[in-house]
Design a protein around this motif. Structure first.
Motif, PDB file in Angstrom:
ATOM      1  N   LEU A  31       0.849  -1.178   0.214  1.00 11.72           N
ATOM      2  CA  LEU A  31       0.009   0.069   0.017  1.00 11.72           C
ATOM      3  C   LEU A  31       0.914   1.298   0.054  1.00 11.72           C
ATOM      4  O   LEU A  31       0.600   2.233  -0.758  1.00 11.72           O
ATOM      5  CB  LEU A  31      -0.880  -0.116   1.164  1.00 11.72           C
ATOM      6  N   VAL A  32       1.915   1.335   0.751  1.00 13.98           N
ATOM      7  CA  VAL A  32       2.753   2.503   0.830  1.00 13.98           C
ATOM      8  C   VAL A  32       3.382   2.622  -0.540  1.00 13.98           C
ATOM      9  O   VAL A  32       3.456   3.686  -0.971  1.00 13.98           O
ATOM     10  CB  VAL A  32       3.729   2.292   1.992  1.00 13.98           C
ATOM     11  N   VAL A  33       4.220   1.605  -1.127  1.00 16.20           N
ATOM     12  CA  VAL A  33       4.444   1.723  -2.378  1.00 16.20           C
ATOM     13  C   VAL A  33       3.629   1.937  -3.405  1.00 16.20           C
ATOM     14  O   VAL A  33       3.965   3.024  -4.438  1.00 16.20           O
ATOM     15  CB  VAL A  33       5.176   0.297  -2.930  1.00 16.20           C
ATOM     16  N   GLY A  34       2.316   1.588  -3.560  1.00 16.52           N
ATOM     17  CA  GLY A  34       1.288   2.179  -4.467  1.00 16.52           C
ATOM     18  C   GLY A  34       1.082   3.634  -4.193  1.00 16.52           C
ATOM     19  O   GLY A  34       0.907   4.063  -5.191  1.00 16.52           O
ATOM     20  N   TRP A  35       0.901   3.775  -2.981  1.00 11.47           N
ATOM     21  CA  TRP A  35       0.523   5.441  -2.599  1.00 11.47           C
ATOM     22  C   TRP A  35       1.752   6.321  -3.103  1.00 11.47           C
ATOM     23  O   TRP A  35       1.528   7.330  -3.967  1.00 11.47           O
ATOM     24  CB  TRP A  35       0.272   5.642  -1.214  1.00 11.47           C
ATOM     25  N   ALA A  36       3.078   5.768  -2.813  1.00 11.22           N
ATOM     26  CA  ALA A  36       4.123   6.450  -3.373  1.00 11.22           C
ATOM     27  C   ALA A  36       4.166   6.739  -5.012  1.00 11.22           C
ATOM     28  O   ALA A  36       4.541   7.888  -5.647  1.00 11.22           O
ATOM     29  CB  ALA A  36       5.244   5.968  -2.686  1.00 11.22           C
ATOM     30  N   TRP A  37       3.948   5.580  -5.665  1.00 12.61           N
ATOM     31  CA  TRP A  37       3.997   5.790  -6.922  1.00 12.61           C
ATOM     32  C   TRP A  37       3.042   6.292  -7.456  1.00 12.61           C
ATOM     33  O   TRP A  37       3.198   7.188  -8.393  1.00 12.61           O
ATOM     34  CB  TRP A  37       3.643   4.056  -7.408  1.00 12.61           C
ATOM     35  N   ARG A  38       1.729   6.403  -6.944  1.00 11.62           N
ATOM     36  CA  ARG A  38       0.567   7.267  -7.539  1.00 11.62           C
ATOM     37  C   ARG A  38       0.965   8.722  -7.277  1.00 11.62           C
ATOM     38  O   ARG A  38       0.905   9.509  -8.096  1.00 11.62           O
ATOM     39  CB  ARG A  38      -0.719   7.060  -6.992  1.00 11.62           C
ATOM     40  N   ALA A  39       1.593   9.083  -6.224  1.00 12.84           N
ATOM     41  CA  ALA A  39       1.803  10.251  -5.712  1.00 12.84           C
ATOM     42  C   ALA A  39       2.993  11.047  -6.788  1.00 12.84           C
ATOM     43  O   ALA A  39       2.930  12.127  -7.298  1.00 12.84           O
ATOM     44  CB  ALA A  39       1.908  10.682  -4.479  1.00 12.84           C
ATOM     45  N   THR A  40       4.036  10.042  -6.855  1.00 14.79           N
ATOM     46  CA  THR A  40       4.991  10.418  -7.975  1.00 14.79           C
ATOM     47  C   THR A  40       4.548  10.674  -9.381  1.00 14.79           C
ATOM     48  O   THR A  40       4.858  11.620 -10.042  1.00 14.79           O
ATOM     49  CB  THR A  40       6.134   9.341  -7.667  1.00 14.79           C
ATOM     50  N   VAL A  41       3.594   9.705  -9.886  1.00 16.75           N
ATOM     51  CA  VAL A  41       2.875  10.060 -11.249  1.00 16.75           C
ATOM     52  C   VAL A  41       2.347  11.177 -11.254  1.00 16.75           C
ATOM     53  O   VAL A  41       2.442  12.026 -12.201  1.00 16.75           O
ATOM     54  CB  VAL A  41       2.260   8.639 -11.399  1.00 16.75           C
TER      55      VAL A  41
END
Length: 442
Positions: A31-41
């Motif tokens: 979940l943390v990786v997904g949130w960080a990826w979405r925020a970066t995109v």
């Protein structure tokens, strides 16, 4: 209450706790990786450039151009006809007037926003112009992908964690059975990790304790049996001494017999206590020091009239040990040879009982040989068991069967060993091997 009992049932199983902990950590990590990826995109995504719409004539000349005022807004063109007439033209897709304008509009990369060249709600485009995004590329598909990865990790970790905790549960059951009194229980040793090492240590400790308990039971049973004989003889002697018909010589003989039995009883108790201390590894058996075996053996041989043989040119042979225990070892060997190893007086040329000291490398050997009937091969190991006597041995010769057992225990406590062999020409030899002191013969 049902929830509490259910949680208690789960918390009692270590494998479930480990498995759930790993699954929760993996889930949170995804979940943390997904949130960080979405925020970066979203942070690095460039805003979409506004599209310009144009109206062309038959010759391809641009008559008017405009941009959409907002998502769902109609396209407004200001046209100037050749005759100079101004014309305002609005173009809007069919269906956007009937409530579609009030719907939230997708952003680039969201469902409903097609690829380049497609506007919002591209699902309204004709099939040959519509190109939907794959499910895993959509935001909801990304979280589905994370869920599938987490499920795969959970299913892969479960057998690993279960295998580990199954061994722990087997160890727990073994310890529980052992604590309930089954000292023969052993746990299987699987693998070469910490759990396997713990199982090996438990098995070694259980075997050691089982041996000690069996030794204590055997010692107690045999001691109870051996104590009866001198006590019965003492009681009989006292009754004879109190008889009115006993004369002075009979009373003297009874008194001598009572004293002999009391000495035997005292020796038995002393040997039982010594055997118990030697069995307990943590018991203090005395101060370890360098002991000169030549002087010690000379004193004991003089006491029983045995012959001492030492290597030429070596006035002393030292070994590290407890002096009183090594003296008991030598004395028991000589007493055993005197009791059971000589039938009558030996001829002078035979030499009687002989004690030989030899040195081989860093080992000193003490060998006591006699001229008795010897020890049959099938009894040469059992003869060192507590209270064991050879078949046909008489109690009148003295001893209770603990002498050679003490010899073995003392030798092992000093890092040595003892064995029984045949003597050339008849008789038996008892050989004790002891490690030599580092400072010997210096």
């Amino acid at each position: 209450m049902p929830i509490r009992s259910f949680s208690r049932h789960w918390s009692r199983h270590l494998y479930l706790r480990i498995w759930l902990a790993v699954v929760l950590v993996v889930t949170l990590l995804m979940l943390v990786v997904g949130w960080a990826w979405r925020a970066t995109v979203e942070h690095h995504a460039a805003p979409p450039a506004p599209r310009e719409w144009v109206v062309l004539n038959a010759q391809g000349e641009v008559l008017a151009s405009t941009t959409r005022a907002g998502p769902g807004a109609p396209l407004a063109f200001d046209l100037t006809l050749p005759d100079g007439q101004q014309l305002q033209l609005q173009v809007q897709r069919n269906g956007e007037r009937n409530g579609e304008r009030d719907r939230p509009h997708a952003m680039p990369g969201m469902p409903g926003f097609g690829p380049a060249g497609a506007g919002p709600f591209s699902s309204h485009l004709p099939p040959h112009l519509r190109k939907d995004m794959p499910w895993w590329a959509k935001p909801s598909g990304f979280f589905w992908m994370l869920g599938l990865i987490g499920l795969a990790v959970a299913m892969g970790l479960y057998p690993v964690v279960r295998r580990l905790t199954q061994r722990l549960e087997g160890l727990q059951r073994g310890v529980q059975r052992w604590g309930e009194g089954d000292l023969s229980v052993r746990v299987p040793v699987q693998g070469d990790d910490e759990v396997a090492d713990l199982s090996e240590r438990f098995n070694a400790a259980a075997e050691r304790i089982e041996g000690l308990m069996a030794s204590q039971k055997s010692l107690l049973a045999n001691a109870s049996h051996e104590l009866r004989s001198p006590l019965a003889r003492i009681r009989m002697g006292l009754e004879l001494m109190g008889s009115a018909t006993a004369d002075a010589s009979a009373q003297a003989r009874n008194r001598t017999e009572i004293l002999r039995n009391m000495a035997e009883l005292d020796q038995l108790i002393d040997e039982i206590l010594l055997a118990s201390r030697l069995d307990a590894q943590e018991a203090d058996i005395g101060t370890v020091e360098a002991v000169d075996l030549v002087g010690l053996c000379a004193e004991e041989c003089a006491r029983v009239g045995a012959t001492l043989e030492v290597p030429p040119g070596q006035p002393q042979l030292e070994v590290p040990g407890v002096a009183k225990l090594l003296r008991r070892l030598v004395r028991n060997l000589l007493e055993n040879a005197r009791r059971y190893g000589a039938s009558g007086q030996p001829a002078p040329e035979e030499g009687g009982i002989a004690l030989t000291l030899t040195q081989q490398g860093s080992t000193v050997r003490v060998t006591v040989c006699d001229h008795g009937p010897g020890v049959p091969p099938e009894y040469r190991e059992r003869i060192f068991e507590p209270f064991f006597r050879l078949p046909g041995a008489s109690e009148r010769v003295g001893g209770v069967g603990l002498g050679l057992s003490l010899v073995k225990s003392i030798a092992e406590r000093h890092g040595g060993r003892v064995q029984c062999t045949d003597r050339p020409g008849g008789g038996a030899c008892f050989e004790v091997s002891l490690p030599q002191s580092k400072t010997a013969n210096t």
